[in-house]
Enzyme design. Structure first.
Site, PDB file in Angstrom:
ATOM      1  N   ARG A 120       0.810  -1.237   0.000  1.00  0.00           N
ATOM      2  CA  ARG A 120       0.000   0.000   0.000  1.00  0.00           C
ATOM      3  C   ARG A 120       0.835   1.275   0.000  1.00  0.00           C
ATOM      4  NH1 ARG A 120      -3.466  -2.951   3.592  1.00  0.00           N
ATOM      5  NH2 ARG A 120      -5.095  -3.892   2.307  1.00  0.00           N
ATOM      6  N   LYS A 142       3.585  11.573 -11.066  1.00  0.00           N
ATOM      7  CA  LYS A 142       2.694  10.718 -11.865  1.00  0.00           C
ATOM      8  C   LYS A 142       3.363   9.363 -12.053  1.00  0.00           C
ATOM      9  CE  LYS A 142      -0.097  13.916 -14.528  1.00  0.00           C
ATOM     10  NZ  LYS A 142      -0.429  14.417 -15.865  1.00  0.00           N
ATOM     11  N   GLU A 184       9.960  18.027 -25.200  1.00  0.00           N
ATOM     12  CA  GLU A 184       9.266  18.382 -23.943  1.00  0.00           C
ATOM     13  C   GLU A 184       9.777  19.737 -23.435  1.00  0.00           C
ATOM     14  OE1 GLU A 184       6.732  17.056 -22.345  1.00  0.00           O
ATOM     15  OE2 GLU A 184       6.613  14.953 -22.935  1.00  0.00           O
ATOM     16  N   LYS A 226       8.214  23.031 -14.105  1.00  0.00           N
ATOM     17  CA  LYS A 226       7.422  21.858 -13.715  1.00  0.00           C
ATOM     18  C   LYS A 226       7.174  21.863 -12.213  1.00  0.00           C
ATOM     19  CE  LYS A 226       5.758  17.568 -14.393  1.00  0.00           C
ATOM     20  NZ  LYS A 226       5.757  16.314 -15.092  1.00  0.00           N
ATOM     21  N   GLU A 236      -3.794  17.790 -11.117  1.00  0.00           N
ATOM     22  CA  GLU A 236      -4.236  18.166 -12.456  1.00  0.00           C
ATOM     23  C   GLU A 236      -5.713  18.544 -12.509  1.00  0.00           C
ATOM     24  OE1 GLU A 236      -2.296  15.889 -15.642  1.00  0.00           O
ATOM     25  OE2 GLU A 236      -4.161  16.136 -16.737  1.00  0.00           O
ATOM     26  N   ARG A 240      -2.116  22.311 -13.873  1.00  0.00           N
ATOM     27  CA  ARG A 240      -1.235  21.243 -14.366  1.00  0.00           C
ATOM     28  C   ARG A 240      -1.634  20.771 -15.766  1.00  0.00           C
ATOM     29  NH1 ARG A 240       1.505  16.291 -10.910  1.00  0.00           N
ATOM     30  NH2 ARG A 240       2.684  15.462 -12.657  1.00  0.00           N
ATOM     31  N   ASN A 244      -0.003  19.269 -20.619  1.00  0.00           N
ATOM     32  CA  ASN A 244      -0.447  18.327 -21.656  1.00  0.00           C
ATOM     33  C   ASN A 244      -0.456  18.928 -23.049  1.00  0.00           C
ATOM     34  OD1 ASN A 244      -0.858  16.239 -19.812  1.00  0.00           O
ATOM     35  ND2 ASN A 244      -2.815  17.144 -19.199  1.00  0.00           N
ATOM     36  N   HIS A 247       0.100  16.664 -25.928  1.00  0.00           N
ATOM     37  CA  HIS A 247       0.003  15.276 -25.470  1.00  0.00           C
ATOM     38  C   HIS A 247      -1.274  14.583 -25.921  1.00  0.00           C
ATOM     39  CE1 HIS A 247       3.489  16.367 -23.222  1.00  0.00           C
ATOM     40  NE2 HIS A 247       3.577  15.200 -22.637  1.00  0.00           N
ATOM     41  N   HIS A 251      -0.757  11.387 -27.850  1.00  0.00           N
ATOM     42  CA  HIS A 251      -1.173  10.060 -27.371  1.00  0.00           C
ATOM     43  C   HIS A 251      -1.959   9.314 -28.444  1.00  0.00           C
ATOM     44  CE1 HIS A 251      -0.859  11.196 -22.824  1.00  0.00           C
ATOM     45  NE2 HIS A 251       0.310  10.971 -23.374  1.00  0.00           N
ATOM     46  N   HIS A 264       7.852   8.832 -27.228  1.00  0.00           N
ATOM     47  CA  HIS A 264       6.826   9.711 -26.658  1.00  0.00           C
ATOM     48  C   HIS A 264       7.067  11.182 -27.055  1.00  0.00           C
ATOM     49  CE1 HIS A 264       3.994  11.475 -23.913  1.00  0.00           C
ATOM     50  NE2 HIS A 264       4.958  12.117 -23.278  1.00  0.00           N
TER      51      HIS A 264
END
Ligand code: GLY
Length: 363
Positions: A120, A142, A184, A226, A236, A240, A244, A247, A251, A264
């Protein structure tokens, strides 16, 4: 050795440092809790072959286990997380154990997720070895894994104890991966740092030749942005989302090519191109900034050819992205260099047009 900045990421979960420094890996012991259990370095064989000594030297007499992960976007899957967790359990891991993620963005995402769910949740320290991981993936907590249905569809926020970013490790990075990380950094310039964007536009040769002062500066500026954005909005729910930019479109390209055709960062480069066309078409972005963004993407290109990829197929994938809420796609669109807005009300026709134009540029 020139001392480089350390940035604070301050979130409800944890406040921690992102250290940008040549030799940063040597500072690993500074960020281990006074009392800790077994250390588990999660890495790939190629990263370990090149840079094991940096971790060995840093840990000195402290014992540690090395767990290998095959790497590659196609392996960023739950089955591998489970296999790593089984190995940890067999090797006697407990709640005092620490995961040290040592690699590129796929390793930092997957090992971060492993740490987040093992018993956990146990702590993780992120050591990023690719440019993309240094300026984006390893900072901000993330973590996750891909599903067949899409990228990063399983995961959680798990903030690390620290992020260590040593620009010296980039010298062994293949040129294509280095450029993928630069996209990026271009993103960071467009969304929040006009000086960074102008530097990338003007200093291409020094950037590509990895001149120390330029590389260290563009990494530090990206990490500063960042850290600031994540500190404002860990989950987000607001600011935030600007991270993206490129992105959502990117994606869809990655998914359409089954995560094999494009790195990526390359997919994000194409995605930023599509978003820039869209913003211009919607009258949100003046011609001069529109041309500047496309020109910088060209200067750091090319990306692999998109020949044969259907614009309609890419558009239909947009609604499957995890940033899509109740079928509304959220587009991050530039309004000038250094500023973007998020729009969820864009009709399908200009989106398809933007995809077609971006595809035509990259054939
Ligand atoms: N890579 C985008 C983010 O960390 O939010």
């Amino acid at each position: 050795m020139r001392v480089m900045p350390q940035f604070e990421v301050s979130t409800p979960q944890r406040t921690y440092a992102a250290v940008v420094e040549r030799g940063a890996i040597g500072r690993l012991p500074d960020f281990l809790p006074a009392r800790h259990g077994k250390l588990f370095v999660v890495t790939t064989e190629d990263v370990w072959l090149l840079h094991a000594d940096r971790v060995r030297d840093a840990l000195g007499a402290r014992p540690f286990e090395v767990l290998f992960f095959a790497g590659g976007e196609g392996n960023k899957r739950m089955a591998h997380v489970e296999a790593l967790a089984e190995q940890m359990a067999e090797l006697g891991a407990d709640r005092s154990s620490i995961v040290i993620a040592f690699g590129g963005g796929i390793v930092t995402d997957l090992a971060g997720f492993l740490a987040a769910i093992f018993m956990r949740g146990i702590p993780v320290i992120q050591i990023a070895t690719t440019l993309l991981a240094q300026v984006d993936a390893a900072v901000g907590g993330k973590t996750g894994s891909n599903l067949v249905a899409g990228k990063n569809l399983v995961g959680c926020f798990h903030q690390p104890l620290a992020v260590l970013i040593d620009p010296a490790v980039l010298l062994t990075l293949p040129e294509r991966e280095y450029r993928a990380g630069l996209y990026e950094i271009i993103k960071t310039g467009v969304i929040a740092s006009e000086p960074l964007f102008r530097l990338l536009a003007g200093e291409r040769d020094a950037v590509l030749a990895q001149h120390h002062h330029v590389v260290d500066h563009i990494i530090a500026e990206s990490v500063r942005v960042k850290a600031e954005v994540v500190s404002e909005d860990e989950r987000e729910s607001g600011r935030r989302k600007i991270l993206n930019f490129g992105h959502t479109f990117g994606h869809s390209l990655e998914a359409e090519t089954h995560y094999t055709g494009f790195l990526h960062g390359e997919a994000v480069s194409w995605g930023m191109r599509a978003a820039t066309y869209l913003a211009h078409h919607l009258g949100m972005l003046e011609a001069v900034d529109f041309q500047s963004i496309l020109a910088v993407l060209d200067r750091y290109g090319p990306i692999p050819s998109v020949h044969g990829i259907s614009a309609e197929a890419l558009q239909s994938r947009l609604v499957k992205d995890k940033k899509t809420i109740q079928t509304k796609v959220h587009f991050v669109l530039p309004v000038r260099i250094g500023e973007v807005v998020v729009r969820a009300d864009v009709p399908p026709e200009p989106v398809l047009k933007a995809i077609e134009l971006a595809l035509a540029d990259c054939r």
